[in-house]
Scaffold this active site. Structure first.
Site, PDB file in Angstrom:
ATOM      1  N   LYS A 216       0.680  -1.195  -0.040  1.00 26.50           N
ATOM      2  CA  LYS A 216      -0.090   0.142   0.011  1.00 26.50           C
ATOM      3  C   LYS A 216       0.877   1.279   0.078  1.00 26.50           C
ATOM      4  CE  LYS A 216      -3.947   2.093   2.614  1.00 26.50           C
ATOM      5  NZ  LYS A 216      -4.750   1.837   3.900  1.00 26.50           N
TER       6      LYS A 216
ATOM      7  N   SER B 242     -10.011  -0.534   6.951  1.00 27.23           N
ATOM      8  CA  SER B 242      -9.473  -0.160   5.793  1.00 27.23           C
ATOM      9  C   SER B 242      -8.883  -1.324   5.164  1.00 27.23           C
ATOM     10  CB  SER B 242      -8.701   1.054   5.582  1.00 27.23           C
ATOM     11  OG  SER B 242      -9.015   2.094   5.858  1.00 27.23           O
TER      12      SER B 242
ATOM     13  N   SER C  42      -9.765   1.766   2.788  1.00 26.46           N
ATOM     14  CA  SER C  42      -8.712   2.719   2.223  1.00 26.46           C
ATOM     15  C   SER C  42      -7.696   1.712   1.422  1.00 26.46           C
ATOM     16  CB  SER C  42      -8.048   3.662   2.997  1.00 26.46           C
ATOM     17  OG  SER C  42      -7.412   2.836   3.935  1.00 26.46           O
TER      18      SER C  42
END
Lengths: 477, 483
Positions: free
Chosen positions: B76, B175, B151
């Protein structure tokens, strides 16, 4: 109308750790800008604070030195504000749970009177960097070398009643910090910085007046001047029908005045909240005892010991223990010559006089403890008189180094030969028949004249005790 | 080959069925093909990945391999990677190249993993749909008109679309778990403090936690073995004995006590999702688990409490982005205030600004007690609820999300609607305990996840339950047809 002044001091002390409070960067003073700032100090994304344990030990030792409550569980908080030399946009500090709680400090004034000043708290926090406004053509430079240096902010109660007390408090604080070795206490380099909260009120009133905060005071002398100036400004203002507004004022030592800093309509809202990147610091009695065990003898304890062990007056003992360096100096001298009282006199009168005149710290003294100790030893063993010793002392201050050599080369050795002194006495008596008549007629005061004459002829070298004795004997014959 | 799990690929590499270089090239090709549509990656590290793969092949050949040696993974874009752009999905960091690696990145690199690139995400991890990214939304591989969740939407989409073997994510309020649910993969949010946050760009420091997004529970366990453990660079990292997260995968579920939160199974929950969960529960019961209801009386306060605590911490965490030292800087500022205002106005997107304002407000003098302090009280109550529940059950099972992936733009109009997306996941972060999402069924061609929650440090148990479920179901093996 008589006025009373109320003063509280906030003192920031840079702790003398090798590395910063939350990062491994060096804290050394004076390096090239931004060479002592790592990823944490620059507040790069993803970096986290890791507490320097040495800071905790130093804070706790300070707390113990001022008999303070030690926070068994101290909590760091974020104090939020934007400034370019504050890289994270918040300063990590301690709000509700400081490491050092309520304590107190005893100060002694010049007249020997004592007063106990309350310490509200002392908390650990990070220093900011420096903004440099010159040399950047309309822009500002930022130096983050200082950012993250550990500070102990020591907050006093509003117990101080005049500028002299404030200075005495600050000096005592300075002394304790140096005794503990937790800071170099260098005010001109900013290792110790002082903000003063000052207000005035009419004598007898119980409510405090509106206070102003004076920032940027960087010497003991300026503390006194800045406070006195501000007190007068406030009194004049009120007596002229005005009122003091709560604000921050900057002391300008060049002009000897305080002036308002950018005044803000509303007080800053720092939006404190507990620092989530750090766990509370929890310590137990064993930790506190371990810190206590490593602490040196502190000024108050040393002062009482000096009175007891050396039979010094409270005042002398207090002066001598006002700094660790001075107390160490004194003890070396006393040990060498074996006469503590005489040593105390020489250190407090002659040596301090010299240092004050030349504006030197005791560490920079041109006369070493060994030299002074030897000098006093020569008085004790009757090699020289106390008066001649002053001459030798002066020679030492001028750079000569060997006490015995000075005495030898200048022929300062005391005359102790009874025959020689007797001749001297006879000569003086023979040369001053009028005065002899006066003395014999009952005018005792003339005796000093004979001593003076004898000393003058012997260039001060006659042993005073022997001289006195023989003079009296011969004059009463 | 690209749809295989880490465990399978590791075995294939050992057997020399394929080399890491071949595997890496194949993933890079697939990324090149699919990324223009899915937008799962912000940065692809082609050359670096091939170099790492060649080195990994050598290590494996020399017998120095770990299960991750030569496995192509994705990070990420919230994890700092040395010499590679780290944007956090924000214009603010569009030019930020970190001089250091995050702890998670470093540990996976040491384990021999190959980094394919950095995945797209909601800006500063603030979002539940991956629509707040400065780099544009990620599309759900199951239906490109839908969101992948957020997210960690880029990581979830990349794993689901076989654009990597496994990916890292972060979970502050759901997330990892919600995008795992939307994309039909497995995601684990570990106990707070179990995985170091060093080098992970902070959103809400007391809630943020890194974890795996994977194709199986076994893979998640493998990644946990690589990334979990004490790190002296993160003061909130916990000194918990190292453990092998794969050790208990095979354990029987006989005697497992499952709790169903009464308030999760109400009329508010989509009935079709309820049916899917009931079927999943039956599978677990058939494996020896027993089921009872539990109460989490303060769960309904978790979203409001979260939307005070998280923005409050974020408002301070994001103060460092001021245009002075790195990141976006406004051009030709006339003075300091102008530099701050314009750098931050231009650098941050709307959702980030909204949360900074909410957080600043919640911490302001006069409001602190009413908001921040009260939220912290609620947080303690929520934790107590879980402590109480875990006296009678081993794990708590429920939905990860109220529904399947929604359409792009569908929930953008009202922030509160979006915030309610995390209604089932947020309490877990507030309590600091582990939670995971694993595929439990399909609804109208879209995956549905179920959430397993356990007490602190129960990751191995959760992974055991999930693995046993996956041995007896094939939901986790379903893959979208990506064109």
């Amino acid at each position: 109308m008589s006025w009373e002044t109320v003063i509280g001091l906030e003192v920031h002390v840079q702790l003398a750790t090798a590395s910063k409070l939350f990062s491994g960067s060096s804290t050394a003073f004076g390096a090239e800008p931004n060479t002592q700032a790592n990823i944490y100090d620059l507040a790069l994304p993803g970096t986290l604070p890791v507490m320097n344990e040495e800071v905790l030990r130093m804070a706790v030792s300070f707390g113990l030195a001022v008999d303070a409550e030690i926070g068994k569980r101290s909590v760091f908080d974020r104090k939020n504000y934007f400034y370019p030399d504050l890289p994270k946009g918040y300063q990590i500090s301690q709000l509700d749970h400081p490491t050092v709680g309520k304590g107190s400090l005893r100060i002694v004034m010049d007249d020997g009177s004592e007063k106990v000043i309350g310490i509200t708290r002392a908390h650990i926090e990070e220093d900011a960097g420096k903004s440099l406004h010159e040399d950047f053509q309309g822009m500002s430079g930022i130096d983050l070398n200082r950012a993250g240096t550990p500070l102990l902010e020591i907050v006093s109660e509003p117990d101080l009643r005049n500028a002299k007390e404030a200075v005495a408090y600050l000096k005592k604080l300075h002394s304790i910090i140096l005794y503990l070795g937790i800071s170099d206490g260098n005010m001109s380099q900013g290792s110790m910085r002082c903000d003063a909260n000052v207000s005035v009120r009419r004598k007898g009133e119980t409510e405090f007046g509106t206070r102003t905060e004076i920032k940027n005071i960087n010497s003991f002398r300026f503390v006194e001047k800045a406070i006195n100036h501000e007190v007068q400004r406030q009194i004049d203002l009120i007596e002229d029908g005005g009122r003091v507004i709560q604000e921050t004022r900057l002391y300008d030592s060049d002009r000897d005045e305080t002036r308002s800093m950018r005044s803000k309509e509303v007080a800053n809202d720092y939006r404190y909240f507990p620092e989530p990147d750090l766990l509370p610091v929890v310590i137990d009695d064993a930790y506190i005892d371990a810190v206590r065990a490593t602490m040196p003898e502190l000024p108050d304890a040393r002062c009482s010991r000096f009175v007891k062990q050396y039979g010094l007056s409270e005042y002398d003992a207090d002066v001598l223990t006002s700094s660790r360096a001075m107390a160490d100096y004194f003890e070396q001298v006393a040990q060498l010559c074996g006469d503590a009282k005489l040593s105390a006199n020489w250190v407090t009168v002659d040596l301090l006089g010299l240092l004050n005149k030349q504006d030197l710290e005791i560490q920079q003294s041109p006369v070493t403890p060994t030299q002074l100790g030897t000098l006093i030893s020569r008085i004790k063993d009757n090699t020289i008189s106390g008066k001649i010793a002053k001459t030798v002392f002066e020679a030492l201050t001028e750079g000569e180094s060997d006490v015995d050599q000075i005495i030898e080369s200048r022929g300062l050795k005391q005359v102790t030969d009874t025959g020689a002194i007797e001749k001297l006495v006879d000569d003086v008596i023979a040369a001053n028949p009028d005065q002899v008549a006066q003395y014999k007629g009952g005018k005792e005061a003339v005796f000093g004249y004979f001593v003076g004459q004898a000393m003058k002829i012997s260039k001060g070298k006659a042993n005073p005790a022997q001289l006195n004795e023989l003079l009296r004997k011969k004059l009463s014959e | 080959m690209l749809s295989k799990t880490v465990a399978e690929l590791s075995a294939a590499l050992d057997r020399k069925d394929v080399s890491s270089v071949e595997l890496t090239q194949a993933y890079l090709d697939r990324i090149e093909k699919l990324n223009p549509d899915l937008n799962a990656y912000i940065t692809v590290c082609k050359e670096q990945a091939l170099k790492q793969a060649a080195e990994a092949d050598k290590q494996r050949a020399a017998g120095n391999g770990t299960p991750f040696t030569g496995i192509p993974i994705a990070h990420k874009d919230i994890f700092c990677t040395r010499d590679v752009l780290t944007t956090c999905g924000s214009r603010m960091l569009h030019n930020f190249v970190s001089p250091y690696d995050a702890s998670v990145v470093e540990r996976l690199q040491q384990a021999g993993a190959v980094t394919l690139g950095k995945t797209n995400m909601d800006e500063f991890a603030m979002g539940s749909s991956n629509e707040t990214s400065y780099y544009g939304p990620v599309r759900n591989p199951w239906d490109s008109s839908r969101v992948p969740g957020g997210s960690s939407g880029g990581s979830a989409a990349a794993v689901a679309a076989d654009m990597c073997a496994i990916a890292t994510g972060t979970d502050t309020g759901g997330s990892i778990r919600q995008p795992a649910s939307f994309c039909g993969i497995t995601g684990l949010k570990p106990t707070y403090g179990r995985v170091s946050r060093f080098g992970m760009i902070a959103f809400a420091s007391s809630l943020d936690q890194a974890g795996p997004l994977s194709k199986s529970a076994e893979d998640a366990a493998l990644m946990m073995n690589a990334i979990a453990g004490l790190d002296s660079r993160d003061s909130t990292s916990l000194d918990h004995p190292a453990e092998d997260f794969t050790a208990h995968l095979q354990q029987s579920l006989k005697g497992l006590r499952i709790g169903l939160p009464r308030d999760h199974f109400t009329a508010d929950l989509n009935p079709a999702v309820q049916t899917i969960l009931q079927d999943a529960i039956k599978v677990l019961e058939s494996l020896g688990a027993s089921v009872t209801e539990v109460d989490l009386p303060h769960n309904h306060l978790s979203v409001p409490a979260y939307y005070v605590v998280a923005p409050a911490e974020a408002s301070a965490n994001l103060s460092r982005y001021d245009g002075v030292r790195f990141g976006h800087r406004a051009e030709n500022p006339v003075n300091l205030e102008d530099l701050y205002k314009r750098s931050r106005s231009e650098g941050f997107g709307d959702e980030v600004k909204r949360r900074i304002m909410v957080g600043t407000y919640a911490l302001s003098a006069g409001y602190y007690d009413a908001y921040y302090k009260k939220a912290q009280k609620i947080r303690r109550l929520i934790k107590q609820d879980f402590d109480e529940a875990f006296k009678s059950v081993d794990v708590i099972l429920g939905p990860t999300s109220p529904h399947t992936a929604f359409k792009l733009g569908e929930k953008n109009a009202d922030p509160v609607t979006m915030y309610l997306e995390d209604i089932y996941t947020i309490a877990v972060n507030l309590a600091g305990i582990p939670g995971m999402s694993l595929p439990a069924g399909m609804l109208q061609g879209l995956p549905i996840g179920m959430q397993l929650v356990g007490p602190a440090f129960s990751e191995a148990r959760l992974l055991n339950v999930a693995h046993q479920f996956q041995l007896n179901t094939d939901w986790h093996q379903r893959r979208p047809e990506v064109k």
